[in-house]
Write a protein that holds these residues in place. Structure first.
Motif, PDB file in Angstrom:
ATOM      1  N   TYR A   4       0.807  -1.213   0.000  1.00  0.00           N
ATOM      2  CA  TYR A   4       0.000   0.000   0.000  1.00  0.00           C
ATOM      3  C   TYR A   4       0.848   1.273   0.000  1.00  0.00           C
ATOM      4  O   TYR A   4       0.360   2.347   0.340  1.00  0.00           O
ATOM      5  CB  TYR A   4      -0.925   0.008   1.228  1.00  0.00           C
ATOM      6  N   HIS A   5       2.098   1.166  -0.360  1.00  0.00           N
ATOM      7  CA  HIS A   5       2.968   2.348  -0.463  1.00  0.00           C
ATOM      8  C   HIS A   5       3.696   2.272  -1.800  1.00  0.00           C
ATOM      9  O   HIS A   5       4.884   2.008  -1.880  1.00  0.00           O
ATOM     10  CB  HIS A   5       3.960   2.393   0.701  1.00  0.00           C
ATOM     11  N   GLU A  79      -0.198   9.779  -0.578  1.00  0.00           N
ATOM     12  CA  GLU A  79       0.736  10.037   0.527  1.00  0.00           C
ATOM     13  C   GLU A  79       0.852  11.542   0.659  1.00  0.00           C
ATOM     14  O   GLU A  79       1.319  12.218  -0.262  1.00  0.00           O
ATOM     15  CB  GLU A  79       2.114   9.431   0.261  1.00  0.00           C
ATOM     16  N   PHE A 101      -6.969   4.819   0.876  1.00  0.00           N
ATOM     17  CA  PHE A 101      -5.889   4.727   1.862  1.00  0.00           C
ATOM     18  C   PHE A 101      -5.054   5.992   1.809  1.00  0.00           C
ATOM     19  O   PHE A 101      -4.708   6.469   0.723  1.00  0.00           O
ATOM     20  CB  PHE A 101      -5.017   3.508   1.534  1.00  0.00           C
ATOM     21  N   ILE A 103      -1.584   7.823   3.462  1.00  0.00           N
ATOM     22  CA  ILE A 103      -0.355   7.777   4.263  1.00  0.00           C
ATOM     23  C   ILE A 103      -0.030   9.211   4.670  1.00  0.00           C
ATOM     24  O   ILE A 103       0.034  10.110   3.828  1.00  0.00           O
ATOM     25  CB  ILE A 103       0.830   7.193   3.472  1.00  0.00           C
ATOM     26  N   CYS A 104       0.198   9.411   5.951  1.00  0.00           N
ATOM     27  CA  CYS A 104       0.579  10.710   6.487  1.00  0.00           C
ATOM     28  C   CYS A 104       2.086  10.683   6.733  1.00  0.00           C
ATOM     29  O   CYS A 104       2.564   9.929   7.580  1.00  0.00           O
ATOM     30  CB  CYS A 104      -0.178  10.957   7.790  1.00  0.00           C
ATOM     31  N   SER A 105       2.820  11.485   5.975  1.00  0.00           N
ATOM     32  CA  SER A 105       4.280  11.521   6.098  1.00  0.00           C
ATOM     33  C   SER A 105       4.746  12.950   6.303  1.00  0.00           C
ATOM     34  O   SER A 105       4.057  13.900   5.949  1.00  0.00           O
ATOM     35  CB  SER A 105       4.938  10.966   4.828  1.00  0.00           C
ATOM     36  N   ASN A 147      -4.695   6.960   7.377  1.00  0.00           N
ATOM     37  CA  ASN A 147      -4.762   5.575   7.839  1.00  0.00           C
ATOM     38  C   ASN A 147      -3.505   5.117   8.559  1.00  0.00           C
ATOM     39  O   ASN A 147      -3.578   4.267   9.439  1.00  0.00           O
ATOM     40  CB  ASN A 147      -5.010   4.632   6.655  1.00  0.00           C
ATOM     41  N   ILE A 148      -2.365   5.657   8.145  1.00  0.00           N
ATOM     42  CA  ILE A 148      -1.091   5.181   8.692  1.00  0.00           C
ATOM     43  C   ILE A 148      -0.043   6.277   8.561  1.00  0.00           C
ATOM     44  O   ILE A 148      -0.122   7.122   7.671  1.00  0.00           O
ATOM     45  CB  ILE A 148      -0.646   3.889   7.964  1.00  0.00           C
ATOM     46  N   LEU A 149       0.917   6.253   9.466  1.00  0.00           N
ATOM     47  CA  LEU A 149       2.061   7.159   9.349  1.00  0.00           C
ATOM     48  C   LEU A 149       3.097   6.521   8.434  1.00  0.00           C
ATOM     49  O   LEU A 149       3.359   5.321   8.516  1.00  0.00           O
ATOM     50  CB  LEU A 149       2.694   7.411  10.716  1.00  0.00           C
ATOM     51  N   GLY A 150       3.693   7.337   7.590  1.00  0.00           N
ATOM     52  CA  GLY A 150       4.729   6.847   6.692  1.00  0.00           C
ATOM     53  C   GLY A 150       6.112   7.175   7.213  1.00  0.00           C
ATOM     54  O   GLY A 150       6.337   8.260   7.750  1.00  0.00           O
TER      55      GLY A 150
END
Length: 163
Positions: A4-5, A79, A101, A103-105, A147-150
């Motif tokens: 997913y990245h 992202e 989805f 991604i928080c970066s 959804n998730i930290l990158g």
């Protein structure tokens, strides 16, 4: 197995066409992927634009989903490159777009890019890390549409040994 990245040529940092990425994923035995193309507002390098045409991206995804149906599941993601002062811009983006989805970066700290080392000038490693993680924590506490930290340790990748 899934990934997913993934980036394609919709991201400024990837020259590979989406379909080539899909073919590679299938060859590797992946059953599901999500393209998380970069949007990084106010990235401090004017030679790179981390944004893309959302309509073209959605259209290409739909085309690829249809073409590769039964071979691999393909999701729509993004992202985002957060900074404390631009969280409202990402709220506006999420109000207009729908992603499977997110991604928080953090690629930029104190409005300076990590990649080129400018952020680290005149700081100890401890000071630099403290600032990076304080800004990241602020963003996580004040922005919830992800959804998730990158790569939360990205700061480590660009730390100069002589800092």
């Amino acid at each position: 197995m899934f990934d997913y990245h993934m980036h394609s040529s919709f991201s400024a940092d990837c020259p590979v066409p989406m379909e080539d990425m899909i073919k590679g994923a299938i060859q590797k035995g992946l059953t599901e992927i999500c393209f998380t193309e970069h949007i990084d507002y106010e990235y401090p390098d004017d030679t790179i634009v981390f944004d893309f045409d959302k309509k073209e991206y959605a259209s290409k995804l739909i085309e690829m989903q249809k073409k590769y149906e039964g071979h691999i599941r393909i999701k729509k993601g993004v992202e985002i490159g957060v900074q404390p002062h631009i969280l409202d811009k990402y709220d506006e983006l999420m109000a207009k777009e729908v992603f499977d989805f997110v991604i928080c970066s953090m690629h930029t700290v104190e409005k300076k890019g990590l990649h080129y080392g400018e952020f680290f000038e005149h700081k100890t490693i401890e000071e630099a890390y403290g600032i990076y993680y304080a800004e990241l924590l602020y963003c996580v506490k004040n922005y919830k549409q992800f959804n998730i930290l990158g790569h939360v340790d990205l700061v480590k990748r660009y730390t100069k040994k002589t800092v």
